[in-house]
Design an enzyme around this catalytic site. Structure first.
Site, short mmCIF file in Angstrom:
data_model
loop_
_atom_site.label_atom_id
_atom_site.label_comp_id
_atom_site.label_asym_id
_atom_site.label_seq_id
_atom_site.Cartn_x
_atom_site.Cartn_y
_atom_site.Cartn_z
N SER A 39 63.39 14.57 73.22
CA SER A 39 64.63 15.31 73.04
C SER A 39 64.46 16.79 73.43
CB SER A 39 65.11 15.15 71.60
OG SER A 39 66.40 15.65 71.41
N ASP A 87 70.51 18.97 76.00
CA ASP A 87 69.09 19.04 75.70
C ASP A 87 68.34 18.08 76.62
OD1 ASP A 87 69.87 16.64 74.57
OD2 ASP A 87 68.56 16.83 72.82
N ASP A 132 67.21 15.05 76.57
CA ASP A 132 67.65 13.67 76.79
C ASP A 132 69.16 13.55 76.79
OD1 ASP A 132 67.92 14.07 74.05
OD2 ASP A 132 67.39 12.02 73.53
N ASP A 187 71.54 13.94 74.67
CA ASP A 187 72.32 13.34 73.60
C ASP A 187 72.96 14.41 72.71
OD1 ASP A 187 70.07 14.21 72.22
OD2 ASP A 187 69.77 12.33 71.13
#
Length: 448
Positions: A101, A242, A244, A246
């Site tokens: 992340s 960010d 990833d 999400d």
């Protein structure tokens, strides 16, 4: 206490336990065994972000799944919500995202999704965890039942179309100048393309990943570059994802940062007016600002709080019937469209509100004044015992009594890093700063 799983899957420093090839292979074996139900041909879809170590973890996980007789579909770099979507749409038994992340490149992680595209429950994670250290040699697939691995094409296009379909058919972003910061992460190609296809003028940042620069001075946890670019090009809005993709934070036309709390307030207000909220309220975590709760109450809307982690938010939304929830950090879950946080979809829904109201982002998204909030961390060796100290508990109880209805205190162990986080918010900035300093000093002394 969990040995491998934290608040968002398994996470740690790359090539160090628990993010090593041997443990990753065992995770694949254990998860493959848990989700190998029925006589059908089983398959798992595996995505990743742009970290160098993601290649290593991808191969190790694949070996584990293949040894359990599961076919492996490899997507390459794709946002985490894309894996959640593909798990459902491709009727996979399991979905896996390799990502840490918002963490630096030298960390990595493994996130697991069930066939419904939702993150796994605590019970299922515990079942997998128990098998990771077990001897699974006798439960391997027979030689004629080994899985096959292949890379699949077109997943980026599928994700872009999915994201665009969350908007009204006739909505266009034409005339909007949008800066998108992809953190040199998983959204580096799909996010700018989706915005451009919707008609926006797109200026991109963080779209040159090299394996080492994910989240480095870009993205939702380092929005300074986005703020500067928005001001430089006089954009209407800036969006930072960010690593990833999400989560997202937004910057208005003046360069002011809009966090997840303000995004949820704007979407909730619009949806309530249109009758689109499934229940009169939203779900957020214990970290969301008290100002959000007060604002929603003034609109006749409730706020259900959960532990930190969008997995907990999603679970509460499912159980209690809410269709909007999220975190202050920018994980926004819109369950009419997705099962997990989706930075791009959340930003698109916010842009839909902006278009509907015909007002600048600064007016649409600054709906309440957040209470002053102070957050500090105390680094530990992973030991949570300072939180169980009776003197620490008494301090927290006394401080909460002192604040009363004018604020609150939250002290918790991080699920992704070896730190204890101390947060206080209230109407008196000086008081909450002093409270946090006192608690940090006490915790540091016990963690030493």
């Amino acid at each position: 206490m969990a040995k491998y799983f934290g608040t968002d899957g398994i996470r740690g420093r790359s090539n160090r336990p628990p993010i090593t090839p041997d443990i990753a292979m065992k995770v694949g074996m254990a998860a493959g065994l848990v989700f190998r139900n029925g006589d059908h041909r089983h398959r798992v879809v595996i995505g990743k972000d742009t970290r160098l170590s993601s290649y290593m973890i991808e191969n190790a996980l694949s070996a584990g799944f293949l040894s359990m007789g599961m076919d492996v579909l490899l997507t390459g770099p794709i946002p985490t919500p894309g894996i959640a979507m593909l798990t459902r749409s491709m009727r996979c038994d399991l979905g896996v995202m390799i990502s840490a992340s918002h963490n630096p490149y030298d960390d990595n992680g493994i996130k697991l999704f069930g066939p419904d595209g939702a993150k796994l429950s605590d019970a299922t994670e515990a079942e997998i965890e128990a098998l990771i250290d077990a001897d699974l040699g006798s439960r391997l697939a027979n030689p004629d039942a080994l899985g096959r691995a292949r890379r699949i094409d077109g997943v980026s296009d599928r994700y872009i179309e999915y994201a665009k379909r969350t908007l009204p058919r006739n909505l266009s972003l034409e005339g909007l100048r949008v800066v998108i910061d992809c953190a040199n992460g998983a959204g580096y190609s799909v996010a700018p393309e989706a915005l451009w296809e919707l008609g926006a003028e797109v200026i991109s940042l963080g779209v040159e990943p090299n394996g080492f620069n994910i989240n480095r001075e870009v993205g939702s946890t380092a929005p300074e570059a986005l703020v500067a670019k928005v001001r430089e090009v006089r954009a209407d809005i800036g969006i930072a994802l960010d690593g990833d993709a999400d989560r997202a934070v937004v910057v208005d036309e003046h360069g002011q940062i809009i966090d997840g709390d303000q995004m949820m307030a704007a979407i909730a207000t619009s949806w309530a007016a249109q009758g689109l909220l499934s229940k009169p309220g939203i779900v957020a975590t214990v970290m969301s600002n008290l100002g959000l709760e007060r604002y929603l109450a003034g609109k006749g809307l409730g706020l259900v709080r959960t532990p930190v982690g969008d997995r907990h938010v999603a679970e509460a939304m499912r159980l209690e019937g809410y269709n909007l929830g999220g975190e202050q950090s920018g994980h926004i879950i819109l369950s009419d469209y997705t099962t997990t946080g989706d930075g791009l979809v959340a930003a698109l829904q916010l842009l839909a509100v902006v278009r509907d109201l015909g007002r600048p982002v600064s007016e649409v998204c600054h709906l309440f004044e957040p209470l002053p909030q102070v957050l500090k961390s105390v680094r530990t060796s992973g030991d949570r015992r300072p939180l169980e100290d009776s003197a620490i508990r008494k301090m927290i109880e006394d401080f909460n009594g002192k604040l009363g209805d004018n604020g609150r205190i939250l002290v918790r162990a991080s699920g992704t890093e070896p730190v204890i986080r101390v947060m206080a918010e209230g109407d008196d900035p000086g008081m909450i700063a002093a409270i946090v300093d006192d608690l940090v000093a006490a915790l540091s002394a016990r963690a030493a």
